[in-house]
Design a protein around this motif. Structure first.
Motif, PDB file in Angstrom:
ATOM      1  N   UNK A 144       0.823  -1.220   0.000  1.00 52.69           N
ATOM      2  CA  UNK A 144       0.000   0.000   0.000  1.00 52.69           C
ATOM      3  C   UNK A 144       0.854   1.266   0.000  1.00 52.69           C
ATOM      4  N   UNK A 145       2.120   1.151   0.439  1.00 50.67           N
ATOM      5  CA  UNK A 145       2.984   2.341   0.478  1.00 50.67           C
ATOM      6  C   UNK A 145       3.721   2.567  -0.846  1.00 50.67           C
ATOM      7  N   UNK A 146       3.579   1.659  -1.797  1.00 47.95           N
ATOM      8  CA  UNK A 146       4.297   1.806  -3.071  1.00 47.95           C
ATOM      9  C   UNK A 146       3.980   3.128  -3.785  1.00 47.95           C
ATOM     10  N   UNK A 147       2.725   3.641  -3.746  1.00 48.10           N
ATOM     11  CA  UNK A 147       2.467   4.937  -4.401  1.00 48.10           C
ATOM     12  C   UNK A 147       3.341   6.084  -3.887  1.00 48.10           C
ATOM     13  N   UNK A 148       3.977   5.922  -2.737  1.00 49.40           N
ATOM     14  CA  UNK A 148       4.868   6.978  -2.240  1.00 49.40           C
ATOM     15  C   UNK A 148       6.129   7.119  -3.093  1.00 49.40           C
TER      16      UNK A 148
ATOM     17  N   UNK B  39      12.408   7.525  -5.416  1.00 51.07           N
ATOM     18  CA  UNK B  39      12.716   6.109  -5.235  1.00 51.07           C
ATOM     19  C   UNK B  39      13.337   5.815  -3.877  1.00 51.07           C
ATOM     20  N   UNK B  40      14.019   6.804  -3.298  1.00 51.32           N
ATOM     21  CA  UNK B  40      14.647   6.544  -1.997  1.00 51.32           C
ATOM     22  C   UNK B  40      13.608   6.248  -0.923  1.00 51.32           C
ATOM     23  N   UNK B  41      12.396   6.813  -1.088  1.00 53.13           N
ATOM     24  CA  UNK B  41      11.324   6.557  -0.124  1.00 53.13           C
ATOM     25  C   UNK B  41      10.955   5.079  -0.125  1.00 53.13           C
ATOM     26  N   UNK B  42      10.765   4.502  -1.311  1.00 50.30           N
ATOM     27  CA  UNK B  42      10.386   3.091  -1.397  1.00 50.30           C
ATOM     28  C   UNK B  42      11.514   2.191  -0.932  1.00 50.30           C
TER      29      UNK B  42
END
Length: 491
Positions: free
Chosen positions: A366-370, A375-378
Protein backbone atom coordinates in the motif's frame (compact mmCIF):
# COMPACT_ATOMS: atom_id res chain seq x y z
CA UNK A 1 -41.77 2.69 25.24
CA UNK A 2 -38.46 4.54 25.04
CA UNK A 3 -38.77 5.53 28.71
CA UNK A 4 -39.34 1.88 29.66
CA UNK A 5 -36.19 0.85 27.78
CA UNK A 6 -34.21 3.62 29.49
CA UNK A 7 -35.54 2.57 32.90
CA UNK A 8 -34.56 -1.07 32.34
CA UNK A 9 -31.10 -0.14 31.08
CA UNK A 10 -30.64 2.07 34.16
CA UNK A 11 -31.59 -0.80 36.48
CA UNK A 12 -29.31 -3.19 34.61
CA UNK A 13 -26.41 -0.78 35.07
CA UNK A 14 -26.90 -0.44 38.85
CA UNK A 15 -27.37 -4.18 39.30
CA UNK A 16 -24.20 -4.99 37.42
CA UNK A 17 -21.35 -6.56 39.39
CA UNK A 18 -18.87 -4.16 37.78
CA UNK A 19 -20.84 -0.99 38.42
CA UNK A 20 -18.08 0.48 40.62
CA UNK A 21 -15.51 0.17 37.86
CA UNK A 22 -18.04 1.42 35.29
CA UNK A 23 -18.85 4.52 37.35
CA UNK A 24 -15.18 5.34 37.83
CA UNK A 25 -14.49 4.97 34.10
CA UNK A 26 -17.51 7.14 33.22
CA UNK A 27 -16.33 9.86 35.59
CA UNK A 28 -12.83 9.83 34.10
CA UNK A 29 -14.20 9.83 30.56
CA UNK A 30 -16.67 12.59 31.43
CA UNK A 31 -13.87 14.81 32.75
CA UNK A 32 -11.77 14.12 29.64
CA UNK A 33 -14.65 14.87 27.25
CA UNK A 34 -15.57 18.04 29.17
CA UNK A 35 -11.95 19.22 28.94
CA UNK A 36 -11.82 18.58 25.18
CA UNK A 37 -15.15 20.35 24.61
CA UNK A 38 -13.94 23.30 26.67
CA UNK A 39 -10.88 23.54 24.42
CA UNK A 40 -13.18 23.53 21.37
CA UNK A 41 -15.23 26.34 22.91
CA UNK A 42 -12.15 28.45 23.58
CA UNK A 43 -10.95 27.97 19.99
CA UNK A 44 -14.41 28.97 18.73
CA UNK A 45 -14.36 32.25 20.70
CA UNK A 46 -11.03 33.22 19.14
CA UNK A 47 -11.73 31.71 15.72
CA UNK A 48 -12.04 35.09 13.97
CA UNK A 49 -8.66 36.25 15.27
CA UNK A 50 -7.04 32.90 14.43
CA UNK A 51 -8.34 33.05 10.85
CA UNK A 52 -7.32 36.68 10.34
CA UNK A 53 -3.81 35.93 11.57
CA UNK A 54 -3.47 32.69 9.59
CA UNK A 55 -5.06 34.05 6.40
CA UNK A 56 -4.32 37.79 6.39
CA UNK A 57 -6.30 39.90 3.94
CA UNK A 58 -9.11 37.34 3.62
CA UNK A 59 -12.66 37.56 4.94
CA UNK A 60 -12.73 35.33 8.05
CA UNK A 61 -16.33 34.25 7.37
CA UNK A 62 -15.52 33.11 3.83
CA UNK A 63 -12.40 31.34 5.07
CA UNK A 64 -14.47 29.62 7.76
CA UNK A 65 -17.04 28.57 5.13
CA UNK A 66 -14.34 26.96 2.99
CA UNK A 67 -13.31 24.61 5.82
CA UNK A 68 -16.76 23.36 6.90
CA UNK A 69 -16.94 20.39 4.53
CA UNK A 70 -13.36 19.41 5.39
CA UNK A 71 -14.39 19.37 9.04
CA UNK A 72 -17.39 17.13 8.39
CA UNK A 73 -15.27 14.79 6.27
CA UNK A 74 -12.80 14.41 9.15
CA UNK A 75 -15.73 14.13 11.55
CA UNK A 76 -17.06 11.18 9.54
CA UNK A 77 -13.69 9.41 9.70
CA UNK A 78 -13.40 10.03 13.46
CA UNK A 79 -16.94 8.79 14.07
CA UNK A 80 -16.23 5.63 12.11
CA UNK A 81 -13.21 4.94 14.29
CA UNK A 82 -14.32 6.20 17.73
CA UNK A 83 -18.11 6.36 17.96
CA UNK A 84 -19.66 3.38 19.71
CA UNK A 85 -22.81 1.72 18.42
CA UNK A 86 -25.83 2.01 20.76
CA UNK A 87 -26.63 -1.37 22.26
CA UNK A 88 -29.72 -3.06 23.64
CA UNK A 89 -30.02 -6.76 24.43
CA UNK A 90 -32.96 -7.54 22.15
CA UNK A 91 -33.32 -11.23 23.03
CA UNK A 92 -35.70 -10.60 26.00
CA UNK A 93 -37.95 -8.35 23.88
CA UNK A 94 -38.38 -10.25 20.62
CA UNK A 95 -41.09 -12.57 22.00
CA UNK A 96 -43.00 -9.69 23.61
CA UNK A 97 -45.63 -7.51 21.88
CA UNK A 98 -43.09 -4.79 21.17
CA UNK A 99 -42.73 -3.61 17.60
CA UNK A 100 -39.38 -3.53 15.86
CA UNK A 101 -40.11 0.10 15.09
CA UNK A 102 -40.11 0.95 18.81
CA UNK A 103 -36.79 -0.82 19.37
CA UNK A 104 -35.26 0.91 16.36
CA UNK A 105 -36.55 4.28 17.62
CA UNK A 106 -34.91 3.69 20.99
CA UNK A 107 -31.56 2.76 19.45
CA UNK A 108 -31.70 5.81 17.16
CA UNK A 109 -32.63 8.18 19.99
CA UNK A 110 -30.03 6.98 22.50
CA UNK A 111 -27.30 7.08 19.87
CA UNK A 112 -27.59 10.89 19.77
CA UNK A 113 -25.94 11.21 23.20
CA UNK A 114 -22.38 11.68 21.95
CA UNK A 115 -19.85 14.50 22.08
CA UNK A 116 -19.48 14.27 18.30
CA UNK A 117 -22.96 15.80 17.92
CA UNK A 118 -22.18 18.66 20.29
CA UNK A 119 -18.77 19.64 18.90
CA UNK A 120 -19.96 21.26 15.60
CA UNK A 121 -22.26 23.63 17.48
CA UNK A 122 -19.66 24.56 20.10
CA UNK A 123 -17.23 25.26 17.27
CA UNK A 124 -19.56 27.38 15.14
CA UNK A 125 -22.04 29.24 17.39
CA UNK A 126 -19.56 31.60 19.18
CA UNK A 127 -17.89 32.46 15.85
CA UNK A 128 -21.23 33.04 14.08
CA UNK A 129 -22.51 35.26 16.90
CA UNK A 130 -19.39 37.44 16.65
CA UNK A 131 -19.01 37.53 12.87
CA UNK A 132 -22.17 36.43 11.03
CA UNK A 133 -24.97 38.14 12.98
CA UNK A 134 -23.47 41.69 12.77
CA UNK A 135 -23.16 41.35 8.96
CA UNK A 136 -26.22 39.32 7.92
CA UNK A 137 -28.61 39.23 10.89
CA UNK A 138 -30.28 36.58 13.03
CA UNK A 139 -32.12 34.91 10.12
CA UNK A 140 -28.84 34.01 8.41
CA UNK A 141 -27.53 32.71 11.74
CA UNK A 142 -30.41 30.25 12.14
CA UNK A 143 -30.13 29.21 8.51
CA UNK A 144 -26.43 28.41 9.07
CA UNK A 145 -27.12 26.49 12.29
CA UNK A 146 -29.82 24.45 10.53
CA UNK A 147 -27.33 23.50 7.82
CA UNK A 148 -24.78 22.45 10.48
CA UNK A 149 -27.50 20.39 12.18
CA UNK A 150 -28.37 18.67 8.89
CA UNK A 151 -24.75 17.69 8.18
CA UNK A 152 -24.23 16.56 11.78
CA UNK A 153 -27.28 14.27 11.64
CA UNK A 154 -26.13 12.90 8.28
CA UNK A 155 -22.67 12.02 9.63
CA UNK A 156 -24.15 10.56 12.81
CA UNK A 157 -26.64 8.15 11.24
CA UNK A 158 -24.51 7.38 8.18
CA UNK A 159 -21.55 6.34 10.38
CA UNK A 160 -23.83 4.10 12.49
CA UNK A 161 -25.24 2.45 9.38
CA UNK A 162 -21.78 2.00 7.89
CA UNK A 163 -20.35 0.45 11.07
CA UNK A 164 -23.24 -2.01 11.18
CA UNK A 165 -22.63 -2.97 7.56
CA UNK A 166 -18.92 -3.40 8.29
CA UNK A 167 -19.76 -5.68 11.23
CA UNK A 168 -21.40 -8.08 8.77
CA UNK A 169 -19.04 -7.62 5.83
CA UNK A 170 -15.54 -6.16 6.08
CA UNK A 171 -15.58 -5.24 2.37
CA UNK A 172 -17.71 -2.22 3.26
CA UNK A 173 -14.77 -0.88 5.27
CA UNK A 174 -12.41 -1.37 2.34
CA UNK A 175 -14.89 0.37 0.04
CA UNK A 176 -15.25 3.28 2.45
CA UNK A 177 -11.51 3.88 2.68
CA UNK A 178 -11.11 3.38 -1.08
CA UNK A 179 -13.68 6.13 -1.61
CA UNK A 180 -11.85 8.44 0.80
CA UNK A 181 -8.59 7.71 -1.00
CA UNK A 182 -10.24 8.51 -4.34
CA UNK A 183 -11.55 11.84 -3.01
CA UNK A 184 -8.08 12.68 -1.69
CA UNK A 185 -6.48 11.85 -5.05
CA UNK A 186 -9.02 13.92 -7.00
CA UNK A 187 -8.55 16.86 -4.63
CA UNK A 188 -4.80 17.00 -4.01
CA UNK A 189 -3.15 14.92 -6.73
CA UNK A 190 -5.24 15.28 -9.89
CA UNK A 191 -6.78 18.60 -8.73
CA UNK A 192 -10.06 17.74 -10.45
CA UNK A 193 -12.25 18.87 -7.56
CA UNK A 194 -11.94 21.48 -4.82
CA UNK A 195 -13.81 20.70 -1.63
CA UNK A 196 -12.90 24.11 -0.18
CA UNK A 197 -14.53 25.94 -3.11
CA UNK A 198 -17.65 23.77 -2.90
CA UNK A 199 -17.83 24.39 0.85
CA UNK A 200 -17.42 28.14 0.43
CA UNK A 201 -20.10 28.40 -2.26
CA UNK A 202 -22.51 26.15 -0.37
CA UNK A 203 -22.41 28.04 2.92
CA UNK A 204 -22.36 31.43 1.22
CA UNK A 205 -25.61 30.33 -0.45
CA UNK A 206 -26.99 29.13 2.91
CA UNK A 207 -26.39 32.60 4.36
CA UNK A 208 -28.16 34.36 1.50
CA UNK A 209 -30.96 31.87 0.84
CA UNK A 210 -32.87 30.70 3.91
CA UNK A 211 -34.70 27.99 1.91
CA UNK A 212 -31.50 26.05 1.22
CA UNK A 213 -31.04 24.84 4.82
CA UNK A 214 -34.39 22.98 4.99
CA UNK A 215 -33.38 21.30 1.73
CA UNK A 216 -30.13 20.13 3.36
CA UNK A 217 -32.22 18.51 6.10
CA UNK A 218 -33.16 15.96 3.46
CA UNK A 219 -29.58 14.61 3.62
CA UNK A 220 -29.82 14.05 7.36
CA UNK A 221 -33.32 12.56 7.04
CA UNK A 222 -32.16 10.15 4.34
CA UNK A 223 -29.30 8.93 6.57
CA UNK A 224 -31.70 8.52 9.52
CA UNK A 225 -34.21 6.52 7.50
CA UNK A 226 -31.49 4.33 5.99
CA UNK A 227 -30.11 3.46 9.43
CA UNK A 228 -33.59 3.10 10.95
CA UNK A 229 -34.85 0.76 8.22
CA UNK A 230 -31.67 -1.30 8.41
CA UNK A 231 -32.18 -1.74 12.16
CA UNK A 232 -35.81 -2.79 11.68
CA UNK A 233 -34.92 -5.36 9.04
CA UNK A 234 -32.10 -6.91 11.11
CA UNK A 235 -33.64 -7.28 14.56
CA UNK A 236 -34.23 -11.01 14.25
CA UNK A 237 -31.59 -13.01 16.08
CA UNK A 238 -30.81 -15.20 13.11
CA UNK A 239 -30.33 -12.11 10.91
CA UNK A 240 -27.87 -10.60 13.34
CA UNK A 241 -25.55 -13.53 12.68
CA UNK A 242 -23.81 -14.23 9.40
CA UNK A 243 -26.33 -14.98 6.68
CA UNK A 244 -25.03 -18.47 5.87
CA UNK A 245 -22.87 -21.01 7.58
CA UNK A 246 -20.32 -22.43 5.24
CA UNK A 247 -19.38 -26.08 5.35
CA UNK A 248 -15.90 -25.37 4.09
CA UNK A 249 -12.73 -25.73 6.03
CA UNK A 250 -11.93 -22.80 8.30
CA UNK A 251 -9.09 -21.98 5.94
CA UNK A 252 -11.00 -20.21 3.16
CA UNK A 253 -8.07 -18.06 2.06
CA UNK A 254 -6.40 -19.84 -0.88
CA UNK A 255 -2.93 -18.45 -0.16
CA UNK A 256 -2.98 -19.86 3.40
CA UNK A 257 -4.00 -23.36 2.29
CA UNK A 258 -0.42 -24.20 1.41
CA UNK A 259 0.72 -23.79 5.05
CA UNK A 260 -1.47 -26.57 6.44
CA UNK A 261 -2.30 -26.29 10.14
CA UNK A 262 -0.27 -23.07 10.47
CA UNK A 263 -2.30 -21.49 7.65
CA UNK A 264 -5.50 -22.73 9.29
CA UNK A 265 -4.58 -21.04 12.57
CA UNK A 266 -3.63 -17.82 10.75
CA UNK A 267 -6.93 -17.82 8.84
CA UNK A 268 -8.87 -18.27 12.07
CA UNK A 269 -7.06 -15.33 13.59
CA UNK A 270 -7.84 -13.18 10.55
CA UNK A 271 -11.50 -14.02 11.08
CA UNK A 272 -11.16 -13.12 14.75
CA UNK A 273 -9.82 -9.70 13.70
CA UNK A 274 -12.60 -9.03 11.19
CA UNK A 275 -15.47 -10.24 13.38
CA UNK A 276 -14.68 -8.40 16.64
CA UNK A 277 -14.73 -4.71 17.45
CA UNK A 278 -11.40 -4.08 19.09
CA UNK A 279 -9.06 -6.03 16.78
CA UNK A 280 -11.00 -4.68 13.81
CA UNK A 281 -10.43 -1.13 15.06
CA UNK A 282 -6.70 -1.94 15.10
CA UNK A 283 -6.96 -2.97 11.44
CA UNK A 284 -8.79 0.26 10.59
CA UNK A 285 -6.10 2.28 12.35
CA UNK A 286 -3.45 0.44 10.34
CA UNK A 287 -5.17 1.46 7.10
CA UNK A 288 -5.39 5.06 8.25
CA UNK A 289 -1.65 5.04 9.03
CA UNK A 290 -0.97 4.41 5.34
CA UNK A 291 -1.53 8.17 4.89
CA UNK A 292 1.07 8.98 7.58
CA UNK A 293 3.80 9.72 5.06
CA UNK A 294 1.85 12.65 3.63
CA UNK A 295 2.58 14.57 6.84
CA UNK A 296 6.35 14.44 6.19
CA UNK A 297 6.94 13.77 2.53
CA UNK A 298 5.06 16.91 1.43
CA UNK A 299 7.17 19.08 3.72
CA UNK A 300 10.43 20.35 2.14
CA UNK A 301 11.99 20.71 5.61
CA UNK A 302 12.27 16.91 5.80
CA UNK A 303 14.78 16.09 3.08
CA UNK A 304 16.99 13.47 4.79
CA UNK A 305 16.54 9.79 5.51
CA UNK A 306 15.64 9.98 9.21
CA UNK A 307 11.99 10.92 8.72
CA UNK A 308 11.62 8.21 6.03
CA UNK A 309 12.98 5.62 8.48
CA UNK A 310 10.45 6.80 11.05
CA UNK A 311 7.50 6.76 8.63
CA UNK A 312 8.60 3.52 6.98
CA UNK A 313 8.84 1.72 10.30
CA UNK A 314 5.31 2.77 11.26
CA UNK A 315 3.62 2.30 7.89
CA UNK A 316 5.08 -1.14 7.12
CA UNK A 317 5.05 -2.35 10.73
CA UNK A 318 1.98 -0.66 12.20
CA UNK A 319 0.07 -3.96 12.37
CA UNK A 320 2.96 -5.67 14.14
CA UNK A 321 3.17 -2.80 16.63
CA UNK A 322 -0.56 -2.21 17.25
CA UNK A 323 -1.81 -5.79 17.11
CA UNK A 324 1.35 -7.49 18.35
CA UNK A 325 1.50 -5.59 21.63
CA UNK A 326 -1.64 -7.48 22.75
CA UNK A 327 -0.64 -10.82 21.26
CA UNK A 328 -2.20 -13.85 23.02
CA UNK A 329 -4.61 -11.47 24.83
CA UNK A 330 -6.75 -11.42 21.69
CA UNK A 331 -7.34 -15.13 22.26
CA UNK A 332 -7.70 -14.91 26.04
CA UNK A 333 -11.35 -16.04 25.95
CA UNK A 334 -10.40 -19.42 24.43
CA UNK A 335 -6.76 -19.67 25.47
CA UNK A 336 -7.52 -22.66 27.72
CA UNK A 337 -8.96 -24.44 24.70
CA UNK A 338 -5.76 -23.82 22.75
CA UNK A 339 -3.66 -25.31 25.56
CA UNK A 340 -5.82 -28.44 25.79
CA UNK A 341 -5.99 -28.98 22.03
CA UNK A 342 -3.47 -30.86 19.91
CA UNK A 343 -2.01 -27.64 18.56
CA UNK A 344 1.75 -27.61 19.06
CA UNK A 345 3.28 -24.45 20.51
CA UNK A 346 5.63 -24.29 17.52
CA UNK A 347 2.70 -24.21 15.06
CA UNK A 348 0.95 -21.64 17.26
CA UNK A 349 3.95 -19.29 17.02
CA UNK A 350 4.45 -19.97 13.31
CA UNK A 351 0.87 -18.84 12.68
CA UNK A 352 1.67 -15.55 14.42
CA UNK A 353 4.72 -15.05 12.22
CA UNK A 354 2.63 -15.88 9.16
CA UNK A 355 -0.10 -13.37 9.94
CA UNK A 356 2.55 -10.70 10.62
CA UNK A 357 4.25 -11.51 7.31
CA UNK A 358 1.02 -11.39 5.29
CA UNK A 359 -0.39 -8.16 6.71
CA UNK A 360 2.96 -6.34 6.83
CA UNK A 361 3.51 -7.27 3.19
CA UNK A 362 0.07 -5.89 2.40
CA UNK A 363 0.93 -2.64 4.24
CA UNK A 364 4.22 -2.36 2.33
CA UNK A 365 2.40 -2.79 -0.98
CA UNK A 366 0.00 0.00 0.00
CA UNK A 367 2.98 2.34 0.48
CA UNK A 368 4.30 1.81 -3.07
CA UNK A 369 2.47 4.94 -4.40
CA UNK A 370 4.87 6.98 -2.24
CA UNK A 371 7.37 6.42 -5.05
CA UNK A 372 5.86 9.69 -6.28
CA UNK A 373 8.13 11.39 -3.71
CA UNK A 374 11.22 9.59 -4.97
CA UNK A 375 12.72 6.11 -5.23
CA UNK A 376 14.65 6.54 -2.00
CA UNK A 377 11.32 6.56 -0.12
CA UNK A 378 10.39 3.09 -1.40
CA UNK A 379 13.90 1.75 -0.81
CA UNK A 380 13.82 2.90 2.83
CA UNK A 381 10.28 1.49 3.20
CA UNK A 382 11.60 -1.85 1.94
CA UNK A 383 14.48 -1.73 4.45
CA UNK A 384 12.10 -1.01 7.33
CA UNK A 385 9.75 -3.72 6.08
CA UNK A 386 12.65 -6.20 6.36
CA UNK A 387 13.49 -4.83 9.83
CA UNK A 388 9.89 -5.22 11.01
CA UNK A 389 9.64 -8.82 9.75
CA UNK A 390 13.02 -9.76 11.18
CA UNK A 391 13.34 -7.93 14.49
CA UNK A 392 10.01 -6.47 15.57
CA UNK A 393 8.05 -9.70 15.07
CA UNK A 394 10.40 -11.48 17.48
CA UNK A 395 10.25 -8.61 19.97
CA UNK A 396 6.45 -8.52 20.15
CA UNK A 397 6.21 -12.30 20.51
CA UNK A 398 8.84 -12.28 23.25
CA UNK A 399 6.82 -9.69 25.18
CA UNK A 400 3.64 -11.66 24.46
CA UNK A 401 5.07 -14.33 26.74
CA UNK A 402 5.13 -11.72 29.52
CA UNK A 403 1.54 -10.56 28.96
CA UNK A 404 -1.16 -11.89 31.29
CA UNK A 405 -3.89 -9.28 30.66
CA UNK A 406 -7.29 -10.39 29.36
CA UNK A 407 -9.12 -8.51 26.57
CA UNK A 408 -12.86 -8.46 25.83
CA UNK A 409 -13.06 -8.55 22.02
CA UNK A 410 -16.63 -7.23 21.92
CA UNK A 411 -15.62 -3.84 23.31
CA UNK A 412 -14.44 -1.06 21.05
CA UNK A 413 -10.86 0.18 21.05
CA UNK A 414 -11.67 3.85 21.65
CA UNK A 415 -10.35 4.98 25.06
CA UNK A 416 -10.26 1.33 26.09
CA UNK A 417 -7.32 0.56 28.38
CA UNK A 418 -8.27 -3.07 28.96
CA UNK A 419 -5.29 -5.35 28.45
CA UNK A 420 -2.76 -2.55 28.79
CA UNK A 421 -0.01 -3.38 31.24
CA UNK A 422 3.64 -2.73 31.92
CA UNK A 423 4.73 -5.04 29.09
CA UNK A 424 3.08 -2.77 26.50
CA UNK A 425 4.96 0.29 27.73
CA UNK A 426 8.27 -1.55 27.98
CA UNK A 427 7.75 -3.07 24.52
CA UNK A 428 7.38 0.38 22.92
CA UNK A 429 10.94 1.32 23.90
CA UNK A 430 12.91 -1.28 21.88
CA UNK A 431 10.35 -1.25 19.06
CA UNK A 432 10.68 2.48 18.43
CA UNK A 433 14.24 3.22 19.51
CA UNK A 434 16.36 0.28 18.33
CA UNK A 435 16.53 1.12 14.58
CA UNK A 436 17.50 4.70 15.42
CA UNK A 437 20.27 3.50 17.73
CA UNK A 438 21.76 1.90 14.63
CA UNK A 439 21.00 4.63 12.11
CA UNK A 440 21.56 7.93 13.97
CA UNK A 441 25.24 7.47 15.00
CA UNK A 442 26.23 6.64 11.41
CA UNK A 443 24.04 9.44 10.06
CA UNK A 444 25.69 11.87 12.50
CA UNK A 445 29.08 11.07 10.94
CA UNK A 446 27.55 11.58 7.49
CA UNK A 447 27.11 7.89 6.63
CA UNK A 448 23.31 7.60 6.47
CA UNK A 449 23.36 4.97 3.70
CA UNK A 450 25.64 2.74 5.75
CA UNK A 451 23.18 3.12 8.62
CA UNK A 452 20.33 2.01 6.36
CA UNK A 453 22.41 -0.91 5.10
CA UNK A 454 23.11 -1.96 8.70
CA UNK A 455 19.37 -1.94 9.49
CA UNK A 456 18.68 -4.05 6.39
CA UNK A 457 21.46 -6.54 7.17
CA UNK A 458 20.37 -6.99 10.79
CA UNK A 459 16.77 -7.48 9.65
CA UNK A 460 17.85 -10.14 7.14
CA UNK A 461 19.97 -11.92 9.76
CA UNK A 462 16.97 -12.17 12.07
CA UNK A 463 14.73 -13.42 9.24
CA UNK A 464 17.19 -16.16 8.27
CA UNK A 465 17.68 -17.14 11.92
CA UNK A 466 13.94 -17.12 12.68
CA UNK A 467 13.96 -20.86 13.41
CA UNK A 468 16.48 -20.30 16.20
CA UNK A 469 14.40 -17.51 17.74
CA UNK A 470 11.23 -19.57 17.28
CA UNK A 471 12.68 -22.35 19.43
CA UNK A 472 13.64 -19.80 22.10
CA UNK A 473 10.13 -18.31 22.10
CA UNK A 474 8.50 -21.75 22.30
CA UNK A 475 10.74 -22.70 25.25
CA UNK A 476 9.74 -19.54 27.15
CA UNK A 477 6.08 -20.11 26.29
CA UNK A 478 6.14 -23.68 27.59
CA UNK A 479 7.40 -22.49 30.96
CA UNK A 480 4.86 -19.64 31.24
CA UNK A 481 1.76 -20.91 29.45
CA UNK A 482 -0.12 -21.83 32.62
CA UNK A 483 0.72 -18.48 34.23
CA UNK A 484 -0.57 -16.75 31.08
CA UNK A 485 -3.75 -18.85 31.14
CA UNK A 486 -4.33 -18.05 34.83
CA UNK A 487 -4.05 -14.34 34.08
CA UNK A 488 -6.51 -14.63 31.19
CA UNK A 489 -9.10 -16.24 33.45
CA UNK A 490 -9.31 -13.12 35.63
CA UNK A 491 -12.24 -10.93 34.61
Amino acid sequence: MTLIFLSQQWKAFWRSQNKGKSIAMRIVMGILVAYLLLNVLVVAFFMDKILMKTFPGQDPLQTFNSFILYYFLMDLIMRFQLQELPTLSIRPYLHLPISKNQIANYLSLTSLATAFNLTPFLLTIPFLVKVLIPQYGVGAFWSYILAIFALTMHNHFFSLWLKRKVNLNAYWMLGFFALLLLVWALEFYFKVISISNVSKELFSAVIKNFLLSPMLLGIGLAAFLTNHNYLKSNLYLEELETSKTSAKSSTEIPYLNRFGLVGDLAANELKLILRNKRPRSVLVMCLMFMLYGLIFYNNPKYDGYGHIVFCGMFMTGIFIINYGQFMFSWQSAHFDGILTSRIQAEDFFKSKFLIFDVLSTFCFLLTIPYVYFGWKVIIVHLIMYVWNLGVNTILVLYFANQNYKRIDLSKGGSFNWEGVGASQWILSIPLLITPFLIYLPLSYFDYPKIGLAAIAIIGMIFIFSREFWLNKLVAIFNTKRYTIAEGFRKE
